[in-house]
Enzyme design. Sequence first.
Site, PDB file in Angstrom:
ATOM      1  N   THR A  50      -4.025   0.250  -0.746  1.00  0.00           N
ATOM      2  CA  THR A  50      -4.182   1.664  -1.091  1.00  0.00           C
ATOM      3  C   THR A  50      -4.277   2.524   0.169  1.00  0.00           C
ATOM      4  OG1 THR A  50      -5.834   3.205  -1.969  1.00  0.00           O
ATOM      5  CG2 THR A  50      -6.658   1.088  -1.299  1.00  0.00           C
ATOM      6  N   ASP A  51      -3.941   3.797   0.028  1.00  0.00           N
ATOM      7  CA  ASP A  51      -4.114   4.730   1.153  1.00  0.00           C
ATOM      8  C   ASP A  51      -5.591   5.064   1.377  1.00  0.00           C
ATOM      9  OD1 ASP A  51      -4.598   6.337  -1.072  1.00  0.00           O
ATOM     10  OD2 ASP A  51      -3.263   7.961  -0.451  1.00  0.00           O
ATOM     11  N   GLU A  52      -6.461   4.667   0.423  1.00  0.00           N
ATOM     12  CA  GLU A  52      -7.878   5.020   0.564  1.00  0.00           C
ATOM     13  C   GLU A  52      -8.527   4.307   1.747  1.00  0.00           C
ATOM     14  OE1 GLU A  52     -10.039   5.339  -3.126  1.00  0.00           O
ATOM     15  OE2 GLU A  52      -8.194   5.674  -4.249  1.00  0.00           O
TER      16      GLU A  52
ATOM     17  N   TYR B 287     -15.062   0.406  -2.771  1.00  0.00           N
ATOM     18  CA  TYR B 287     -13.702  -0.010  -3.131  1.00  0.00           C
ATOM     19  C   TYR B 287     -12.791  -0.009  -1.909  1.00  0.00           C
ATOM     20  CZ  TYR B 287      -8.840   0.633  -4.630  1.00  0.00           C
ATOM     21  OH  TYR B 287      -7.472   0.535  -4.746  1.00  0.00           O
TER      22      TYR B 287
ATOM     23  N   LYS C 122     -10.911  -3.142   0.100  1.00  0.00           N
ATOM     24  CA  LYS C 122      -9.449  -3.223   0.254  1.00  0.00           C
ATOM     25  C   LYS C 122      -9.095  -3.270   1.751  1.00  0.00           C
ATOM     26  CE  LYS C 122      -6.551  -3.118  -2.400  1.00  0.00           C
ATOM     27  NZ  LYS C 122      -5.846  -4.182  -3.193  1.00  0.00           N
TER      28      LYS C 122
HETATM   29  P1  NAD Z   1      -6.025  -2.360 -12.497  1.00  0.00           P
HETATM   30  O1  NAD Z   1      -7.517  -2.295 -12.364  1.00  0.00           O
HETATM   31  O2  NAD Z   1      -5.340  -1.610 -13.565  1.00  0.00           O
HETATM   32  O3  NAD Z   1      -5.578  -3.898 -12.633  1.00  0.00           O
HETATM   33  C1  NAD Z   1      -6.150  -4.930 -11.863  1.00  0.00           C
HETATM   34  C2  NAD Z   1      -5.755  -6.257 -12.506  1.00  0.00           C
HETATM   35  O4  NAD Z   1      -6.296  -7.310 -11.680  1.00  0.00           O
HETATM   36  C3  NAD Z   1      -6.332  -6.446 -13.917  1.00  0.00           C
HETATM   37  O5  NAD Z   1      -5.344  -6.940 -14.788  1.00  0.00           O
HETATM   38  C4  NAD Z   1      -7.440  -7.479 -13.709  1.00  0.00           C
HETATM   39  O6  NAD Z   1      -7.653  -8.324 -14.830  1.00  0.00           O
HETATM   40  C5  NAD Z   1      -6.909  -8.263 -12.524  1.00  0.00           C
HETATM   41  N1  NAD Z   1      -7.998  -8.904 -11.778  1.00  0.00           N
HETATM   42  C6  NAD Z   1      -9.167  -8.314 -11.349  1.00  0.00           C
HETATM   43  N2  NAD Z   1      -9.941  -9.234 -10.738  1.00  0.00           N
HETATM   44  C7  NAD Z   1      -9.257 -10.415 -10.764  1.00  0.00           C
HETATM   45  C8  NAD Z   1      -9.524 -11.714 -10.279  1.00  0.00           C
HETATM   46  N3  NAD Z   1     -10.696 -12.009  -9.665  1.00  0.00           N
HETATM   47  N4  NAD Z   1      -8.597 -12.683 -10.448  1.00  0.00           N
HETATM   48  C9  NAD Z   1      -7.430 -12.406 -11.078  1.00  0.00           C
HETATM   49  N5  NAD Z   1      -7.119 -11.194 -11.587  1.00  0.00           N
HETATM   50  C10 NAD Z   1      -8.033 -10.206 -11.426  1.00  0.00           C
HETATM   51  O7  NAD Z   1      -5.480  -1.958 -11.045  1.00  0.00           O
HETATM   52  P2  NAD Z   1      -4.168  -1.137 -10.645  1.00  0.00           P
HETATM   53  O8  NAD Z   1      -4.493   0.313 -10.670  1.00  0.00           O
HETATM   54  O9  NAD Z   1      -3.034  -1.666 -11.399  1.00  0.00           O
HETATM   55  O10 NAD Z   1      -4.044  -1.554  -9.103  1.00  0.00           O
HETATM   56  C11 NAD Z   1      -3.333  -2.738  -8.728  1.00  0.00           C
HETATM   57  C12 NAD Z   1      -3.385  -2.899  -7.212  1.00  0.00           C
HETATM   58  O11 NAD Z   1      -2.791  -1.750  -6.597  1.00  0.00           O
HETATM   59  C13 NAD Z   1      -4.794  -3.011  -6.639  1.00  0.00           C
HETATM   60  O12 NAD Z   1      -4.785  -3.975  -5.612  1.00  0.00           O
HETATM   61  C14 NAD Z   1      -5.081  -1.617  -6.104  1.00  0.00           C
HETATM   62  O13 NAD Z   1      -5.988  -1.679  -5.010  1.00  0.00           O
HETATM   63  C15 NAD Z   1      -3.701  -1.183  -5.657  1.00  0.00           C
HETATM   64  N6  NAD Z   1      -3.480   0.284  -5.689  1.00  0.00           N
HETATM   65  C16 NAD Z   1      -3.784   1.020  -6.782  1.00  0.00           C
HETATM   66  C17 NAD Z   1      -3.513   2.396  -6.801  1.00  0.00           C
HETATM   67  C18 NAD Z   1      -3.790   3.245  -8.026  1.00  0.00           C
HETATM   68  O14 NAD Z   1      -3.606   4.467  -7.966  1.00  0.00           O
HETATM   69  N7  NAD Z   1      -4.191   2.689  -9.152  1.00  0.00           N
HETATM   70  C19 NAD Z   1      -2.946   3.000  -5.687  1.00  0.00           C
HETATM   71  C20 NAD Z   1      -2.636   2.208  -4.572  1.00  0.00           C
HETATM   72  C21 NAD Z   1      -2.904   0.854  -4.591  1.00  0.00           C
HETATM   73  P1  TYD Z   2      -9.608   8.306  -9.809  1.00  0.00           P
HETATM   74  O1  TYD Z   2      -8.599   8.257 -10.915  1.00  0.00           O
HETATM   75  O2  TYD Z   2     -10.906   7.589  -9.998  1.00  0.00           O
HETATM   76  O3  TYD Z   2      -8.866   7.851  -8.467  1.00  0.00           O
HETATM   77  P2  TYD Z   2      -9.385   7.840  -6.910  1.00  0.00           P
HETATM   78  O4  TYD Z   2     -10.811   8.162  -6.821  1.00  0.00           O
HETATM   79  O5  TYD Z   2      -9.105   6.425  -6.539  1.00  0.00           O
HETATM   80  O6  TYD Z   2      -8.529   8.840  -6.190  1.00  0.00           O
HETATM   81  O7  TYD Z   2      -9.922   9.817  -9.537  1.00  0.00           O
HETATM   82  C1  TYD Z   2      -8.947  10.707  -9.089  1.00  0.00           C
HETATM   83  C2  TYD Z   2      -9.641  11.982  -8.673  1.00  0.00           C
HETATM   84  O8  TYD Z   2     -10.196  12.612  -9.828  1.00  0.00           O
HETATM   85  C3  TYD Z   2     -10.826  11.763  -7.729  1.00  0.00           C
HETATM   86  O9  TYD Z   2     -10.846  12.841  -6.794  1.00  0.00           O
HETATM   87  C4  TYD Z   2     -12.033  11.824  -8.632  1.00  0.00           C
HETATM   88  C5  TYD Z   2     -11.618  12.793  -9.713  1.00  0.00           C
HETATM   89  N1  TYD Z   2     -12.154  12.582 -11.083  1.00  0.00           N
HETATM   90  C6  TYD Z   2     -12.680  13.666 -11.791  1.00  0.00           C
HETATM   91  O10 TYD Z   2     -12.738  14.798 -11.283  1.00  0.00           O
HETATM   92  N2  TYD Z   2     -13.104  13.445 -13.074  1.00  0.00           N
HETATM   93  C7  TYD Z   2     -13.062  12.218 -13.669  1.00  0.00           C
HETATM   94  O11 TYD Z   2     -13.493  12.065 -14.842  1.00  0.00           O
HETATM   95  C8  TYD Z   2     -12.515  11.119 -12.924  1.00  0.00           C
HETATM   96  C9  TYD Z   2     -12.438   9.733 -13.537  1.00  0.00           C
HETATM   97  C10 TYD Z   2     -12.073  11.357 -11.625  1.00  0.00           C
END
Ligand code: NAD
Ligand code: TYD
Length: 347
Positions: free
Chosen positions: A130-132, A155, A159
């Site tokens: 992630t970019d975070e 988190y 990462k």
């Molecule tokens: P998500 O939470 O929707 O899915 C995570 C999946 O991993 C789930 O299916 C869960 O069951 C599985 N999992 C969790 N712990 C596990 C373990 N110990 N063993 C096996 N499986 C396990 O997450 P997402 O939003 O789809 O993100 C996927 C990846 O992309 C992550 O690594 C996250 O850091 C990265 N990412 C997410 C975002 C975003 O905006 N959501 C952005 C950039 C990067």
């Molecule tokens: P989120 O989806 O949790 O992603 P991230 O924190 O990883 O960027 O949240 C996106 C943005 O929205 C973040 O700035 C937090 C804000 N947020 C709210 O304002 N209200 C909400 O109910 C949630 C879940 C997030």
Amino acid sequence: MKILVTGGAGFIGSAVVRRAIADGHAVVNLDALTYAACLDNVASVAEAPGYAFEHADIRDRVALDRVFARHQPDAVMHLAAETHVDRSIDGPGAFVETNVNGTFHLLEAARAHWQSRGRPEGFRFHHVSTDEVFGSLGATGHFTEDTPYDPRSPYSASKAASDHLVRAWGATYGLPVVVSNCSNNYGPYHFPEKLIPVVILNALAGRPIPVYGDGSNVRDWLYVEDHAEALLTVLQRGAVGRSYAIGGGNERSNLDLVRTICAILDDRRPRTAGPHADLITFVSDRPGHDARYAIDATRIRDDLGWRPSVTLDQGLARTVDWYLDNAKWWQALLDRDGVGRRLGAGA
Ligand code: NAD
Ligand code: TYD
């Protein structure tokens, strides 16, 4: 290729699985099925000849060795993780266990498998991050692959640690690794406790739409299917040892984003009581709330030719329509532990 996808029952992992199968790859989907997983996300490919599911935990080395031995993958795309910043504030332990220790066990299992096959150069361990990890931007500037790490939540810290482990396994053992760091994703199958589904579902129910702080925090949004395509591009054409910053070039403040979604809903499902934006409610801020994320995606665009296919407005309209058409999917998830409750406010 036969690709071992970890976390393939989650939001982004399932988009990768669907896309990889559509592109003709074989996929082994390894997932522990935590609260965030939903096998319905991959129902459309469950019967495909190249698809296999393994219910396993990345913290379980014995199970990982069994999966590698059984399937002999050519590549790993590692997405399994604990992913919700708010949950990481309430319970950081699971983030360290899965994101740090789990990535360590997966790297060791992948290394043993790669060595047992004679260290093939074409093998890939693609770590999806992630970019975070880069921290919080001020009003100007963008994250690039060279931005120093500065994670600020449990988190993002977990990462960041996993990114470092992956690079160390590349440098020390020669494991052919590649890393990508992406901005916020949105789209179909987004778990209903993340911002965009929260807004859509609360608006539809006529409930308050919670905006943290003053809503000025900025995120750079990317449609999940564009991310899946970028990931498969990085896997197949990315240079070993490199990292790629992935983003949509779609910066929006949370308040603007929420208002845009409300306007789409006003069009699709007008509300007699007044515009959906009337439901916006400012609530206490997230502790350590990062102010702004923004990605400079020059490298993946210039070196690999990837660019997003939809604008934020197109993607948001598609996403709202998907939630309107798939109530059965999200209704089943609303009963899960924590969903619908304010998370991460207790620090
Ligand atoms: P998500 O939470 O929707 O899915 C995570 C999946 O991993 C789930 O299916 C869960 O069951 C599985 N999992 C969790 N712990 C596990 C373990 N110990 N063993 C096996 N499986 C396990 O997450 P997402 O939003 O789809 O993100 C996927 C990846 O992309 C992550 O690594 C996250 O850091 C990265 N990412 C997410 C975002 C975003 O905006 N959501 C952005 C950039 C990067
Ligand atoms: P989120 O989806 O949790 O992603 P991230 O924190 O990883 O960027 O949240 C996106 C943005 O929205 C973040 O700035 C937090 C804000 N947020 C709210 O304002 N209200 C909400 O109910 C949630 C879940 C997030």
